[in-house]
Design an enzyme around this catalytic site. Structure first.
Site, mmCIF file in Angstrom:
data_model
loop_
_atom_site.group_PDB
_atom_site.id
_atom_site.type_symbol
_atom_site.label_atom_id
_atom_site.label_comp_id
_atom_site.label_asym_id
_atom_site.label_seq_id
_atom_site.Cartn_x
_atom_site.Cartn_y
_atom_site.Cartn_z
ATOM 1 N N CYS B 20 0.855 -1.191 0.000
ATOM 2 C CA CYS B 20 0.000 0.000 0.000
ATOM 3 C C CYS B 20 0.886 1.234 0.000
ATOM 4 O O CYS B 20 0.641 2.220 -0.704
ATOM 5 C CB CYS B 20 -0.887 0.031 1.233
ATOM 6 S SG CYS B 20 -1.963 -1.390 1.377
ATOM 7 N N CYS B 107 -14.958 -10.187 -7.293
ATOM 8 C CA CYS B 107 -13.507 -10.342 -7.344
ATOM 9 C C CYS B 107 -12.815 -9.220 -6.587
ATOM 10 O O CYS B 107 -13.457 -8.275 -6.130
ATOM 11 C CB CYS B 107 -13.017 -10.355 -8.792
ATOM 12 S SG CYS B 107 -13.348 -8.787 -9.585
ATOM 13 N N CYS B 110 -13.447 -5.641 -7.611
ATOM 14 C CA CYS B 110 -14.709 -5.050 -7.150
ATOM 15 C C CYS B 110 -14.480 -4.359 -5.813
ATOM 16 O O CYS B 110 -15.046 -3.308 -5.529
ATOM 17 C CB CYS B 110 -15.787 -6.119 -6.956
ATOM 18 S SG CYS B 110 -16.157 -7.074 -8.417
ATOM 19 N N ASP B 525 -12.235 -22.905 51.226
ATOM 20 C CA ASP B 525 -11.667 -21.784 51.959
ATOM 21 C C ASP B 525 -12.801 -21.206 52.807
ATOM 22 O O ASP B 525 -13.958 -21.237 52.404
ATOM 23 C CB ASP B 525 -11.147 -20.745 50.968
ATOM 24 C CG ASP B 525 -10.545 -19.554 51.667
ATOM 25 O OD1 ASP B 525 -9.737 -19.772 52.586
ATOM 26 O OD2 ASP B 525 -10.905 -18.419 51.331
ATOM 27 N N ASP B 721 -11.299 -17.970 46.474
ATOM 28 C CA ASP B 721 -11.691 -16.737 45.783
ATOM 29 C C ASP B 721 -10.920 -16.463 44.495
ATOM 30 O O ASP B 721 -11.166 -15.487 43.828
ATOM 31 C CB ASP B 721 -11.572 -15.532 46.734
ATOM 32 C CG ASP B 721 -10.121 -15.241 47.095
ATOM 33 O OD1 ASP B 721 -9.234 -15.859 46.491
ATOM 34 O OD2 ASP B 721 -9.884 -14.411 47.984
ATOM 35 N N ASP B 725 -6.272 -17.351 46.838
ATOM 36 C CA ASP B 725 -6.125 -18.804 46.897
ATOM 37 C C ASP B 725 -5.551 -19.381 45.609
ATOM 38 O O ASP B 725 -5.576 -20.595 45.417
ATOM 39 C CB ASP B 725 -7.488 -19.452 47.168
ATOM 40 C CG ASP B 725 -8.102 -18.931 48.446
ATOM 41 O OD1 ASP B 725 -7.343 -18.709 49.405
ATOM 42 O OD2 ASP B 725 -9.329 -18.748 48.493
#
Lengths: 119, 841
Positions: B20, B107, B110, B525, B721, B725
């Site tokens: 580009c 294509c 397009c 826990d 949690d 933990d």
């Protein structure tokens, strides 16, 4: 005639073993790449073989053109990665920090088969 | 007017690569007066040095397909020829992103034409077309109608794309389903009359020289037409797989039907080359098999659609539009409904009662109740006030809220949950590995068996040997079904993981599904898992003549300056009871003792027993009932007089006891782990009903305790949690992170429970067991089907029955086998963990 048919059968069996199991699959991806587009169509990933460098990320664009449900998911075995592919769309999947090795990628039923070589 | 050399910076769009960059440079260098061009892809801008007019540069960029918007801030604005139409766009109009569905593009050229047409539309900042899904993404201020007109003027069709990916996918699935049915009718349309002719005694043999030979030739050509249309995808797939050294289901079908057709054509064209008894045609088998397998695939498409119902339901939770409050042209606030994709972080949104929260955010204004059950599985609506977080897809039940967007698009909790569920649905538990290994070598093995069977029939079979060879080989190829084997595990995992998500349980790996069904020990826990995780006032023991609310108001007033968790518990309780607090002066917090302050001229102390006793306060109330049950007593005194004892404790969640009983009923040993001292831990353990307690365990030692249990040969789950933990969760065979709300980023746990109830653990285990059971049923069925079906097809029963299995029956069995697996997996959708039946009863 009997010998001919038996011989033909045995040769056919040997060919099946050789072609599907023993011969090396042709690597359609010649060089290592970190980005590739894979077309999912007619029961085959094209290319079905990808080479990538270890420790780097690999971006794969899956272009699913097969509407059958077989093609709906790609699973990378041993990498704990899978992705649903939408029909007639490109789904991008990024695999980060790839460990060295050979990984199969398949559909759920393993009818679509591909191999990822990380070197 | 003299020309002067200067550097201008122009924005570009759509430039993504060095190619580009080269195109842009080349296009601009052709403009008269350009001396140097530097493209910055990252910043999407190009710097041009020379005397060329800005307008000419802009035109060149548009022609090259990277049209920039002059309205965007280029550094140079001294060019008086700058008359780009976009300059007239109202400055107040916010740039937006519009997605268009494009039709008629065939294509790559397009794509360029359409992008140029869109970029040439006034107000467009950028336009990119995705050729694969025929969509174009346009940013800028141009109206949708203007964009559609631009595409139509370029000779293509366009319509605005809505967020209906799901609907679109479903439409594609339906179209595929209808196509399979059309193929089925083609196959059966030819196959059924032919088969009926044979069954009714019609002659299926070719007699050389007779008219029937020509009729069979016609039928052979018609069968070829069926194979080339309804069966085309099998042959194309088989060929492509073959070239890749692969063999798949298509290979088996193509070989089976192709062999039957080829043999029959040899019979028709060269009947003299075969013994008389072998001049039988099998065109009906080819056509029937193609028809039946298409029928099987159509049924499978239908059944498979249901397996992903859970994800679809989650996707449907997302709101389509959002009411955003933005600045209007005169700085006034304007509310407007916009597509949810256009909401940006930081936007202020309004949600009214009965509406869905559109994106994740933080409440800015208003109070309401939000139903989060769809994400967390928690049935009770959650109160939301300013500062609280809200999640996309949840339902506002109460008042109106204003909230600030903090996560949009793929970053919302809902999107992450969907992504996580989808990922887990693709993972496999170890139980499926054998099937995977078999699947990988299945098709070539079946081909070998088919050839071997044909050879056996040729060498030791009765006449007509050629016919028997063909039938046995074809039937073996057709009856073998890798689908059932390959689908057995993934289908059940897909439904099981989706089912769990419905209950607010996120299963990360398929392996966790299997391990969860094999657990024998569960470590919970204490804080936040069994208990609420935040201390609350549980008891107030008043001295004679004291009122509970007066005491609480006094204590809350004293503690309002403290940030200690126990103080927060007392202040919150005071607020909840609507008590008015007095101002405390001369406030002091004494570490390890308590607080002292003056209220209305009197000095009060609130703290532990030892401190108050040391201050000469007589403790004439009994605090034993509080300490016995693990509650922390706080003593309140005025001067030397004890006024009350306030009990503060981290309360056990309402349903913890019932959930623990349920886990024990499942045969699990339930252990509580905590850093608390033994006495207080035992008190909680007794209330919760756990089997064992591990007290005074430092957070970093929890993982060691789990490892020790594993060394005893136990399969251990750890519930905690997810943050403090994390090491223990990772050490356990299965880690459950509990009460994470919609924070699904917890990666230390294999299973995340978004709700806070321990019932989630029991539910997860029940769903896992049901899923693994379902996988076993599927695998058993698939293995049995193939290991019985293939030998029967090869003719193992011939000595008993005197006949071979028809390839048509094999085709029917094969197409039904995969449907059966998918249907069995779908049964899991109706599974309900027992707890919910009990609670609903």
């Amino acid at each position: 005639m009997t010998i001919f048919i038996n011989l033909a059968g045995l040769i056919l069996m040997a060919l099946v073993v050789w072609w599907f199991w023993l011969s090396h699959r042709k690597s359609t991806a010649q060089a290592t790449t970190q980005e590739a587009t894979i077309i999912v169509e007619d029961g085959v990933y094209s290319p079905a073989s990808i080479r990538a460098r270890a420790g780097q990320s690999l971006t794969l664009h899956f272009d699913r053109r097969d509407p059958s449900p077989c093609a709906e998911q790609v699973i990378f075995q041993g990498l704990d990665t899978s992705e649903f592919l939408e029909t007639d769309s490109i789904t991008t999947l990024t695999l980060n920090n790839l460990p060295q090795g050979k990984y199969r990628f398949t559909c759920q039923m393993q009818m679509y088969q591909g191999t990822l070589f990380v070197e | 007017m003299p020309t002067q050399t200067r550097t201008q910076t122009l924005p570009i769009s759509g430039a993504t690569c060095q190619g580009c960059s080269r195109t842009i440079t080349s296009a601009l260098e052709q403009v008269s007066g350009v001396e140097r061009v530097t493209v910055d892809l990252q910043a999407q801008q190009v710097a041009v040095t020379g005397s060329a007019s800005r307008n000419a540069l802009q035109k060149a960029l548009v022609q090259a397909g990277y049209g920039a918007d002059m309205n965007d801030s280029g550094h140079e604005h001294d060019d008086h020829n700058d008359d780009n139409g976009t300059a007239s766009e109202p400055a107040s109009q916010a740039a937006q992103s519009i997605q268009l569905n494009i039709s008629g593009a065939t294509c790559a050229s397009c794509v360029r034409t359409i992008e140029s047409a869109l970029r040439g539309t006034p107000g467009v900042h950028g336009a990119d077309m995705n050729f694969a899904d025929r969509t174009a993404q346009v940013t800028g201020t141009a109206s949708t109608n203007a964009l559609i007109k631009a595409v139509e003027d370029a000779g293509y069709g366009a319509s605005e794309a809505r967020d209906d990916d799901n609907d679109e996918q479903e439409a594609k699935e339906r179209a595929h389903y209808r196509q399979l049915l059309r193929h089925m009718w083609l196959g059966l349309g030819l196959g059924v009359p032919l088969m009926a002719w044979g069954l009714l005694g019609g002659d299926m043999m070719v007699r050389p020289g007779e008219i029937s030979q020509w009729v069979w030739l016609g039928i052979g050509i018609a069968t070829l037409a069926v194979l080339a249309t309804a069966g085309r995808h099998f042959f194309v797939g088989a060929w492509k797989a073959f070239r890749n050294h692969n063999a798949n289901m298509d290979t088996l079908i193509a070989l089976g039907t192709g062999a039957a057709w080829l043999y029959s054509m040899v019979v028709v064209l060269l009947p003299g080359a075969l013994p008389e008894a072998a001049r039988h045609v099998y065109f009906e088998a080819s056509a029937m098999i193609i028809g039946l397998i298409n029928l099987g695939q159509a049924l499978e498409v239908r059944a498979r659609g249901k397996t992903s119902a859970a994800v679809k339901r989650l996707l449907d939770l997302g709101a389509k539009t959002a009411r955003v409050i933005r600045d209007g042209p005169n700085q006034e606030k304007v509310e407007q409904d916009i597509p949810v994709e256009q909401v940006q972080n930081g936007d202020t949104l309004r949600v009214r009662p009965g509406e869905k929260i559109a994106v994740d955010g933080t409440v800015k204004e208003g109070e309401s109740r939000i139903d989060e059950s769809m994400l967390t599985g928690e049935p009770m609506p959650v109160n939301k006030a300013p500062g609280d977080t809200v999640s996309a897809g949840t339902l506002n039940e109460g008042g109106t809220l204003l909230y600030t967007a903090t996560a949009v698009g793929k970053d919302t909790a809902l999107s992450r949950i969907v992504a996580l569920v989808k990922k887990a649905q693709g993972s496999k538990p170890p139980i499926g590995r054998l099937a995977d290994q078999v699947s990988a070598i299945f098709v070539p093995t079946i081909m070998l068996i088919a050839i071997a069977a044909a050879l056996v029939w040729f060498n030791v079979g009765p006449e007509p040997r050629l016919t028997h060879m063909l039938i046995s080989a074809t039937t073996v190829l057709i009856i073998a079904c890798p689908c059932a084997l390959g689908l057995a595990t993934p289908m059940s995992v897909m439904v099981g993981v989706g089912k769990a998500a419905e209950y607010g349980i996120l299963i990360r790996q398929g392996e966790a599904l299997q391990t969860s069904s094999q657990l024998d020990t569960i470590v919970l826990d204490k804080t936040g898992t069994i208990t609420e995780g935040k201390p609350a006032v549980t008891d107030i023991l008043c001295a004679e003549g004291q009122q509970e609310n007066t005491i609480l108001a006094l204590a809350a007033s004293l503690e309002s300056g403290s940030e200690h968790p126990l103080a927060t518990a007392i202040v919150n309780e005071g607020k909840e009871r609507g008590l008015s607090l007095d101002d405390a002066t001369q406030f002091q917090a004494l570490n390890g003792k308590g607080v002292i302050a003056t209220i209305n001229g009197k000095t009060y102390r609130l703290g532990n027993r030892r401190w108050l006793e040391s201050e000469g306060v007589t403790i004439n109330l009994d605090s034993t009932p509080l300490t016995d049950k693990g509650t922390t007593p706080l003593f309140l005194s005025e001067q030397k007089n004890l006024l009350a004892i306030i009990g503060v404790a981290d309360r056990i969640k309402d349903d913890s006891k019932a959930a623990i009983a349920r886990l024990k009923a499942q045969g699990l040993k339930v252990i509580m782990i905590t850093g608390d001292i033994a006495a207080s831990a035992n008190a909680i353990a007794e209330q919760a009903g756990v089997d064992d307690v591990m007290a005074e365990v430092l957070p970093e030692d929890k993982a060691k305790k789990v490892a020790a249990l594993q060394k005893e040969g136990r399969t251990v789950a750890m519930v905690g949690d997810g943050i403090n933990d994390a090491p223990a969760l990772a050490q356990a065979d299965v880690g459950f992170a509990i009460g994470t709300g919609t924070d699904v980023a917890i990666e230390s746990a294999a299973i995340t429970l978004m709700g806070g109830s321990l019932h989630g653990v029991a539910d997860a285990m029940a769903i896992s067991s049901a899923t693994v059971r379902n996988i076993k049923q599927n695998l058993f069925g698939a293995f049995v089907y193939n290991s019985l079906g293939v030998p029967v097809a090869a003719g193992i029963l011939y000595p008993l029955t005197g006949s071979l299995l028809s390839p048509v029956i094999a085709g029917a069995a094969m197409s039904l086998s995969s449907v059966t697996v998918v249907t069995n997996a779908n049964r899991l959708r109706f599974f309900k963990p027992k707890h919910n039946q009990e609670t609903s009863a």
